[in-house]
Design a protein around this motif. Structure first.
Motif, short mmCIF file in Angstrom:
data_model
loop_
_atom_site.label_atom_id
_atom_site.label_comp_id
_atom_site.label_asym_id
_atom_site.label_seq_id
_atom_site.Cartn_x
_atom_site.Cartn_y
_atom_site.Cartn_z
N LYS A 242 0.78 -1.25 -0.17
CA LYS A 242 0.01 -0.18 0.10
C LYS A 242 0.95 1.16 -0.05
O LYS A 242 1.52 1.15 0.92
N VAL A 243 0.75 2.02 -0.96
CA VAL A 243 1.55 3.49 -1.05
C VAL A 243 0.66 4.35 -1.09
O VAL A 243 -0.31 4.76 -1.87
N LYS B 201 -6.83 -9.97 -8.03
CA LYS B 201 -7.72 -8.79 -7.63
C LYS B 201 -6.82 -7.48 -7.52
O LYS B 201 -7.38 -6.22 -7.24
N TYR B 202 -5.69 -7.37 -8.06
CA TYR B 202 -4.87 -6.34 -7.95
C TYR B 202 -4.99 -5.43 -9.25
O TYR B 202 -5.32 -5.78 -10.36
N PRO B 203 -4.79 -3.89 -9.29
CA PRO B 203 -4.99 -3.24 -10.28
C PRO B 203 -3.85 -3.53 -11.47
O PRO B 203 -2.87 -4.42 -11.04
N GLY C 296 -2.58 7.66 -3.90
CA GLY C 296 -2.63 6.51 -3.11
C GLY C 296 -2.69 5.40 -4.23
O GLY C 296 -3.52 5.37 -5.18
N SER C 297 -1.95 4.40 -4.09
CA SER C 297 -1.91 3.12 -4.92
C SER C 297 -1.74 1.93 -4.33
O SER C 297 -1.18 1.76 -2.97
N VAL C 298 -2.17 0.75 -4.79
CA VAL C 298 -2.03 -0.54 -4.16
C VAL C 298 -1.52 -1.43 -5.34
O VAL C 298 -1.86 -1.44 -6.35
N THR D 242 -9.57 7.34 -16.76
CA THR D 242 -7.87 7.19 -17.37
C THR D 242 -6.95 6.86 -16.42
O THR D 242 -5.85 6.35 -16.78
N ASP D 243 -7.00 7.43 -15.20
CA ASP D 243 -6.01 7.37 -14.12
C ASP D 243 -6.24 7.04 -12.85
O ASP D 243 -7.33 7.23 -12.46
N ALA D 244 -5.40 6.14 -12.18
CA ALA D 244 -5.68 5.61 -10.82
C ALA D 244 -5.37 6.61 -9.92
O ALA D 244 -4.11 6.70 -9.57
N VAL D 245 -6.00 7.50 -9.48
CA VAL D 245 -5.36 8.82 -8.51
C VAL D 245 -5.22 8.27 -7.24
O VAL D 245 -4.21 8.66 -6.51
N ASP D 246 -6.17 7.54 -6.44
CA ASP D 246 -6.15 6.94 -5.16
C ASP D 246 -6.92 5.59 -5.09
O ASP D 246 -8.11 5.67 -4.86
N TYR D 247 -6.29 4.56 -5.10
CA TYR D 247 -7.08 3.26 -4.91
C TYR D 247 -7.11 2.89 -3.55
O TYR D 247 -7.30 1.78 -3.23
#
Length: 618
Positions: A84-85, A163-165, A176-178, A508-513
């Motif tokens: 988790k970032v 299950k991950y992006p 945020g990202s996973v 288009t963008d994963a801003v905070d997952y």
């Protein structure tokens, strides 16, 4: 003005990329069942393996350089490898933690401060050494690793889907990202677009790949370098139908220190035609257009072409690229194709098979085209209501990709300030807007929908209109009044407003997952389907929780006319939901400002873009 030869070269380099799938055979040690949970230590067991003993890589005469997709993978057994970032704000550094799940127990292990600086992956993860046929060292480099890279199962009893992006976000204002490698899966360590090409003449080499010591120590990875035989061949787009010819080529020979080896599988399809890289951005999203609302090619960053891909790679585009040229994440190379390829007896003389690509059980190879969701069959009936249920929270990111240019021959004597912008949804509910057109009408009537916790539609409200945008670079239905762009003076009073206030909504963008209810696998990612066609009778546009919609600086409307503005300090304002027509959880966080300093003279204006707190990206 480009010459005819320059135009021809541009056309060749902007062809849609080809997604190529490779089948991978693994040893019994890799496909064995995971260790017994009662005896194994909590947390995943990670291993570096090589998919093949040898690879063939291409160096193109027109654009010399080799992309080192060597076919090495990080496998995860005894559980998923999950990180988790996050960052609290743009004033705070990016921090990462490992999430370890052991049955119903969850542990959080903080990674060392400063280990990651952005959201594109673990820096300096893989160490690569290359020696030539004479035994001379010709290359030493490290590469970052995105755990969300090209991935697939390594054993048949692994979960059918990860299950991950699908990728690691590269938007400079990601929050945020996973990242993760699913249990029983493997992720390609190749950094793809985020790795520079290297210069290697045609010939044979041996590459040694290992995980750097800090990550071996951190995650308990065995020190087991992999060795892959590499054949570099020189190719040219000229003379052979625009790229099918090979001017220099030799067969690969196989030798490896690793016990893993396989035959590759090759399948050629268009790699996400709707979201190709740089130049293949679905039929015109990257096209230039005459200016005041100009997307002149000089306004934005140059289009980036697809990386030339060897026949053993899965290199191609993925969905997370935005409206306009944006480097896509490294795509997936499916391991799960091995069984179907061998069952069909499709292995050819070089070990390649004609296995299909695309997302399905156990396979995410980067050719995914998430379809646009369908609108309701009919207009809403009954009284409009705004029920007390979760709603979206629209927020703006600070502008970036900021450049200046003149109007060129299209609008001589003009100066423009161009920029990229993103509005995202912090949730906890997705934004759903349907447009319906009455026969013969130019505009669609737009409605926002509301849902309960079970996903049942429980209300709707009229929310303006949708309009068809015929300009090159758009050519789809735009929802009006979704956002507004304004250039403010130093006192933050408006001086110039962009004419663009209508938008096609796409994830288009994963801003905070990491926000509540974030959808790691959103629909409406393929722009060619998300926003309808000119003859559409209805359209559904969706902005899912955690995702944002980026418009890059080369598109019509992504610029301000600064011809007559004096030099000095200004602020680019990106304002979501400017008329408050959309119902949200919070209307007080819709504005984002980015400071710029204009200078220079007419026809040669300049712009300086100070860092936004800790984010130093123009």
């Amino acid at each position: 003005m480009m010459t005819r030869s320059q135009q021809g070269r541009t056309n060749r380099l902007t062809r849609p990329s080809i997604a190529i799938a490779a089948a991978v055979a693994v040893t019994a040690g890799v496909v064995a069942a995971a260790p017994d949970a009662k005896t194994a230590q909590p947390g995943p067991k990670l291993s570096l393996i090589a998919a093949s003993a040898s690879v063939t890589l291409d160096s193109w005469k027109e654009d010399p350089g080799v992309y080192l997709d060597l076919g090495t993978y990080l496998t995860s057994e005894n559980g998923a490898f999950e990180l988790k970032v996050t960052r609290k704000s743009y004033k705070d550094p990016v921090v990462a933690a490992q999430i370890i799940r052991d049955g119903k127990k969850t542990q959080t292990k903080a990674l060392p401060a400063g280990l990651v600086k952005d959201f594109s992956g673990l820096p300096d993860f893989a160490q690569i050494s290359v020696i030539d046929a004479a035994g001379k060292s010709v290359l030493e480099k490290t590469e970052a690793f995105c755990p969300n890279n090209a991935s697939g199962r390594v054993r048949p009893d692994a979960p059918a889907n990860s299950k991950y992006p699908q990728s690691c976000p590269v938007n400079p204002f990601t929050l945020g990202s996973v990242w993760g490698v699913e249990n029983g899966w493997a992720a390609n360590t190749y950094a793809g677009y985020y790795s520079d090409a290297v210069q290697l003449p045609a010939g044979t080499y041996t590459a040694k790949i290992s995980v750097t010591k800090k990550y071996r120590d951190l995650f308990g990875i065995e020190d087991k370098p992999q060795s892959v035989k590499v054949t570099v061949r020189e190719r040219s787009w000229e003379g052979e139908g625009g790229g099918e010819g090979v001017s220099t080529s030799s067969e690969s020979s196989a030798s490896s220190e690793s016990s893993e080896s396989s035959a590759g599988a090759s399948s050629k399809t268009d790699a996400h035609a709707g979201h190709g890289s740089a130049a293949s951005e679905h039929a015109g999203h990257a096209a230039a257009a005459p200016a005041a609302a100009s997307a002149h090619a000089g306004h934005g960053a140059p289009a980036r072409t697809d990386a030339p891909a060897a026949a053993t790679t899965g290199a191609g585009s993925t969905f997370n690229v935005g409206h306009g040229p944006y480097p896509p994440a490294p795509p997936a190379l499916p391991w799960a194709l091995k069984k179907q390829a061998t069952e069909k007896g499709a292995l050819g003389r070089q070990g390649f098979s004609a296995a299909a690509v695309g997302d399905r059980a156990g396979q995410t190879d980067g050719s995914r085209q998430a379809p646009g969701v369908q609108p309701n069959a009919k207009r809403p009936a009954g009284k409009a209501t705004v029920p007390d249920v979760p709603k979206p929270d629209l927020r703006s990111l600070p502008a970036y990709g900021i450049t200046v240019s003149d109007g060129y021959e299209d609008v001589p004597g003009k100066d423009y300030l161009a920029f990229s912008a993103n509005v995202w949804n912090a949730g906890p509910a997705k934004l759903v807007v349907d447009g319906f057109r009455s026969p013969g009408k130019e505009l669609m009537d737009a409605y926002q929908y509301f849902y309960d916790a079970d996903g049942k539609q429980v209300g709707y409200t009229p929310t303006g209109t949708m309009e068809w945008d015929p300009r090159p670079g758009h050519e789809h239905w735009h929802f009006t009044d979704f956002a507004s762009y304004r250039l403010l003076k130093a006192d933050q009073k408006e001086t110039v407003r962009s004419g663009k206030e209508a938008f096609c909504l796409a994830n288009t963008d994963a801003v905070d997952y990491t926000v509540k209810n974030a959808n790691w696998h959103p629909d409406n990612t393929d722009l060619s389907t998300a926003c309808g066609q000119e003859n559409s009778i209805s359209v559904r546009e969706v902005l899912d929780v955690g995702s944002g919609d980026t418009y890059t600086q080369d598109l019509p409307g992504q610029s301000f006319d600064i011809t007559d503005l004096p030099n000095g300090t200004y602020y680019i304002q990106v304002l979501a939901n400017p008329e408050n027509r959309l119902k949200e959880t919070n209307h007080d966080n819709n504005s984002a400002l980015r400071k710029v300093v204009l200078g220079g003279k007419k026809g040669a204006r300049t712009v300086k873009v100070p860092a936004h707190h800790l984010v130093d990206a123009n």
